[in-house]
Design an enzyme around this catalytic site. Structure first.
Site, PDB file in Angstrom:
ATOM      1  N   HIS A   1      57.275  63.456  23.408  1.00  0.00           N
ATOM      2  CA  HIS A   1      57.562  64.862  23.098  1.00  0.00           C
ATOM      3  C   HIS A   1      56.736  65.728  24.033  1.00  0.00           C
ATOM      4  O   HIS A   1      55.602  65.398  24.354  1.00  0.00           O
ATOM      5  CB  HIS A   1      57.187  65.175  21.638  1.00  0.00           C
ATOM      6  CG  HIS A   1      57.836  66.414  21.125  1.00  0.00           C
ATOM      7  ND1 HIS A   1      57.308  67.667  21.361  1.00  0.00           N
ATOM      8  CD2 HIS A   1      58.986  66.591  20.442  1.00  0.00           C
ATOM      9  CE1 HIS A   1      58.094  68.564  20.796  1.00  0.00           C
ATOM     10  NE2 HIS A   1      59.124  67.955  20.249  1.00  0.00           N
TER      11      HIS A   1
ATOM     12  N   ASP B   1      63.769  62.587  16.222  1.00  0.00           N
ATOM     13  CA  ASP B   1      65.072  61.924  16.374  1.00  0.00           C
ATOM     14  C   ASP B   1      65.026  60.428  16.120  1.00  0.00           C
ATOM     15  O   ASP B   1      66.072  59.778  16.074  1.00  0.00           O
ATOM     16  CB  ASP B   1      65.592  62.183  17.791  1.00  0.00           C
ATOM     17  CG  ASP B   1      65.938  63.645  17.976  1.00  0.00           C
ATOM     18  OD1 ASP B   1      65.336  64.293  18.855  1.00  0.00           O
ATOM     19  OD2 ASP B   1      66.769  64.141  17.196  1.00  0.00           O
TER      20      ASP B   1
END
Ligand code: SDX
Length: 431
Positions: free
Chosen positions: A308, A366
């Site tokens: 991320h 996700d």
């Protein structure tokens, strides 16, 4: 503004520019570089904007090192435990949690906007049956500006209010229409006696031929997933909505631009890519081979659902969704869902690998969400559409904040030009 400032001196001319520092409520200070080009004729350079604050915002705060996510100051963990998606939508849009009456009025307004124009429904017949649902949804949302041009005056607060309720209310209906079109089933109209998530499940899975009862566990799981996906500061798709909106375009088109940006596998498309990756890995004994591929700089393969830009610790949403996986799979069956077992094994192995530890690559939002969507009977091709339904709330909140900014200007970055310097045209005979 603080009384702190940085000073930049041009080494050739000696020109000195004071760059004032601004402090946030919480988080890193920012240096206001607005005077830089005017006084020193230079740009800053930050492709991907890893060190750049693009705007001032009061909506969502992320502390990536400590895995903190706040919506208008409230920790997402507390909202996941005590709130609902509609209440979180109110909070993100208005800035405060609603009182009972405000909540009832807001929810009533959303329910009254769930139907879409019948002509809009006919758009779906123009798509091939195997069109990707994200292509259908982004196209139909963009066309809403053709139907609702009577409420696209972005200077009119009533228009922007109607827009925000319409787009939040209609996204599930448009998503359900895309899904029904892709499986050749008739469209199911919204039932406004149902809550937001139950209505969506009903539109997805009911058929005219028989009664359909929404499973409350599924509805609650969806509500939780939507809370966790509702907003996330200046991510790629939200920044796209802000940039598109800064030109003064109508808000439906700005949201459609955000849907397109979200679709990419590096962003919201990752939830679909995670399932494809897990199916490709197949068995736990294949995991080391894929970990090696992900570490190989010459191999474009990346571990989808890992890493991320901001979180250099666990994504707090991933933690909550992983916990939800256990509960939902227990409730809805699929307790021993092999993909969930495989995902947990992959996480365990990856988080012990030096490469992932050194680069601080943790599971993100996700990584587990697709496993729950799959348990709810939602097909993989619809996973990113689910993300878009939830993130529409964040996009609308940021669009309104951008649109209401009195100092707002069109977004227009500069560049580091590395093309040819000026040169004269050469006729074809001389080339
Ligand atoms: C979302 O921004 C948001 O807030 C997004 C989001 C939201 O709610 O809006 O949180 C939702 O988009 C989550 C992210 C979903 N995407 C994925 O899961 C795709 C896989 N992840 C990567 O593509 C990547 O981690 C990103 C895109 C998420 C972040 O990319 P960055 O910040 O540009 O990081 P990077 O690509 O510069 O990576 C830094 C290093 C690189 O190695 P080096 O060049 O330094 O040697 O880490 C490596 C990368 O190769 N790396 C990975 C990796 N992610 C980064 N290596 C293997 N597998 C990965 N998944």
């Amino acid at each position: 503004m603080t009384n702190k400032s940085y000073e930049l001196t041009d080494p050739s001319s000696g020109t000195r520019t004071a760059l004032p520092v601004r402090s946030p409520t919480v988080g890193p200070d920012v240096i206001d570089i607005g005077a830089l080009y005017r006084e020193q004729g230079i740009f800053t350079y930050d492709p991907g904007f890893a060190s750049t604050a693009s705007c001032e915002s009061a909506i969502t705060y992320i502390d990536g090192d400590n895995g903190v996510l706040l919506y208008r100051g409230y920790p997402v963990e507390q909202l996941a435990e005590h709130s609902s998606f509609i209440e979180v939508a109110y909070l993100l849009l208005r800035g405060e949690l609603p009182g009972a009456e405000q909540h009832a009025e807001f929810e009533r307004s959303i329910r009254l906007h769930t139907m879409i124009n019948e002509t809009l429904l006919r758009f779906f017949n123009g798509f091939h049956y195997n069109a990707h649902p994200m292509a259908m949804v982004s196209g139909v949302v963009a066309s809403m500006s053709a139907f609702y041009h009577d409420t696209t005056d972005i200077t009119n607060p009533e228009h922007t209010e109607i827009f925000s309720h319409r787009i939040i209310a209609k996204l599930p209906t448009i998503a359900a229409a895309a899904y029904k079109h892709s499986i050749g089933q008739p469209f199911v109209y919204p039932q406004n006696h149902l809550d937001y998530c139950s209505n969506m499940l009903h539109m997805f899975f009911a058929v005219p031929a028989e009664p359909y009862e929404v499973n409350p566990v599924a509805a609650r799981a969806l509500d939780l997933l939507f809370i966790l996906h509702a907003d996330h500061e200046q991510n790629c798709s939200t920044s796209t909505v802000r940039l598109a909106g800064s030109s003064g375009t109508n808000p439906y088109s700005a949201i459609a631009a955000g849907i397109s940006a979200l679709w990419g596998p590096a962003h919201g498309g990752a939830n679909e890519a995670v399932l494809a990756m897990l199916n490709r890995i197949g068995k736990p004994e294949h995991i080391p081979k894929f970990i090696d591929k992900a570490k190989d700089r010459d191999d474009p393969f990346r571990l989808m659902g890992f890493g991320h830009r901001v979180y250099k610790n666990f994504d707090p949403r991933a933690k909550l969704i992983r916990k939800m996986c256990h509960e939902v799979l227990e409730e809805l069956g699929g307790r021993d869902e092999p993909l969930f077992e495989l995902a947990m094994r992959l996480e365990e192995i990856a988080l012990k690998d030096d490469y992932f530890v050194e680069k601080k690559l943790y599971p993100n939002v996700d990584f587990y969400s697709g496993i729950i969507y799959k348990a709810l009977g939602i097909p993989v091709s619809m996973f990113t559409v689910m993300f878009a339904i939830a993130r529409t709330v964040g996009w609308v909140a940021h669009w309104k904040e951008m649109n209401n900014d009195p100092g707002g200007r069109i977004g227009r970055p500069r560049q580091l030009y590395t093309g040819p310097a000026q040169r004269d045209y050469v006729s074809v005979e001389k080339r």
